[in-house]
Write an enzyme that holds these catalytic residues in place. Structure first.
Site, mmCIF file in Angstrom:
data_model
loop_
_atom_site.group_PDB
_atom_site.id
_atom_site.type_symbol
_atom_site.label_atom_id
_atom_site.label_comp_id
_atom_site.label_asym_id
_atom_site.label_seq_id
_atom_site.Cartn_x
_atom_site.Cartn_y
_atom_site.Cartn_z
ATOM 1 N N ILE A 35 0.864 -1.185 0.000
ATOM 2 C CA ILE A 35 0.000 0.000 0.000
ATOM 3 C C ILE A 35 0.896 1.230 0.000
ATOM 4 C CG2 ILE A 35 -1.747 1.301 1.283
ATOM 5 C CD1 ILE A 35 -2.612 -1.423 2.513
ATOM 6 N N PHE A 36 0.708 2.094 -0.996
ATOM 7 C CA PHE A 36 1.551 3.281 -1.136
ATOM 8 C C PHE A 36 0.875 4.495 -0.511
ATOM 9 C CE2 PHE A 36 2.714 7.059 -3.786
ATOM 10 C CZ PHE A 36 4.029 7.178 -3.338
ATOM 11 N N TYR A 38 1.343 8.678 0.357
ATOM 12 C CA TYR A 38 2.081 9.872 -0.076
ATOM 13 C C TYR A 38 1.616 11.121 0.658
ATOM 14 C CZ TYR A 38 -2.210 10.341 -2.787
ATOM 15 O OH TYR A 38 -3.531 10.416 -3.151
ATOM 16 N N GLY A 39 0.662 10.962 1.579
ATOM 17 C CA GLY A 39 0.191 12.053 2.419
ATOM 18 C C GLY A 39 0.490 11.700 3.870
ATOM 19 N N SER A 40 -0.497 11.758 4.739
ATOM 20 C CA SER A 40 -0.236 11.486 6.153
ATOM 21 C C SER A 40 0.073 10.020 6.438
ATOM 22 C CB SER A 40 -1.410 11.949 7.025
ATOM 23 O OG SER A 40 -2.586 11.250 6.697
ATOM 24 N N GLU A 115 -9.944 6.590 4.063
ATOM 25 C CA GLU A 115 -9.690 7.188 2.755
ATOM 26 C C GLU A 115 -10.944 7.335 1.889
ATOM 27 O OE1 GLU A 115 -6.789 8.394 2.221
ATOM 28 O OE2 GLU A 115 -5.914 7.517 4.021
#
Length: 222
Positions: A35-36, A38-40, A115
């Site tokens: 799981i990528f 890129y925010g918190s 999300e």
């Protein structure tokens, strides 16, 4: 990808997670999923995982174009959080987390609320390049907010985004904390990790902050 814990508040009723069989799997372990974030997610995943690796995805740029009415803002004053924009020349740094066995369903169930339900994000398969082994890319799942979701705010001048960030707070904290933690992560990645959009917003905040509130209040925000 707005990635915050909602444990202290009761979220709306969750939709059923997408079946994990549809998500990209590790070729070496059919029970594993990357799981990528890129925010918190880069500093607060809040789910159990077996491994994590810093790296990047190509073909995408990170943008503060998604509105947030829960974690970093409110219905009256939405915060600004990041999503991915398709960009042939783009490169976005973040962290990939590997979940295995029972961790897979638990992570997907949690992220569906964090999300999708609270954030308005959809899932997308991306190719992740680990910083320590870029010649060994991995398929990973990413959460991306598209223009079709109701919370999407779209582009704005960096100065306007900075003003909005300085004014907003949600259940997970001040929007400024989100910005600065992401900037700190990028610095830790080294000089090869560049994000001009993020850097411009940080610069704008640095210019505005002394005028926005007294020094003591500014420090309290973070």
């Amino acid at each position: 990808m707005k990635q915050e814990s909602a444990a202290s508040n009761t979220p709306p009723a969750s939709q059923s997670p997408t079946p994990s069989a549809q998500f990209p799997r590790n070729d070496g372990d059919p029970q594993a999923l990357w799981i990528f974030g890129y925010g918190s997610l880069v500093w607060r995943p809040d789910f159990a995982y077996s491994d994590s690796r810093v790296g990047f995805v190509r073909g995408y740029s990170r943008r503060f174009w998604q509105g947030d009415t829960f974690h970093r803002g409110s219905d009256k004053m939405p915060g600004r959080v990041v999503t991915l924009l398709e960009d042939h020349e783009g490169c976005t740094w973040g962290v990939a987390y590997q979940v295995q066995g029972e961790q897979v369903s638990e992570a997907l169930k949690y992220l569906n609320v964090r999300e999708a339900v609270l954030g308005g994000y959809d899932t997308k398969e991306v190719t992740f390049y680990p910083q320590d082994a870029p010649d060994q890319p991995l398929k990973a799942l990413a959460y991306v907010a598209t223009p079709q979701n109701p919370g999407y705010l779209g582009p704005a001048p960096e100065e306007a985004i900075a003003t909005q960030i300085l004014a907003c707070r949600g259940f997970s904290g001040h929007n400024l904390e989100y910005l600065l933690r992401l900037a700190d992560f990028m610095q830790l990645c080294g000089p090869q990790a560049q994000d001009e959009h993020l850097a411009a917003i940080v610069d704008a905040v640095g210019t505005m902050l002394p005028c926005f509130c007294p020094t003591e209040q500014a420090l309290a925000l973070v």
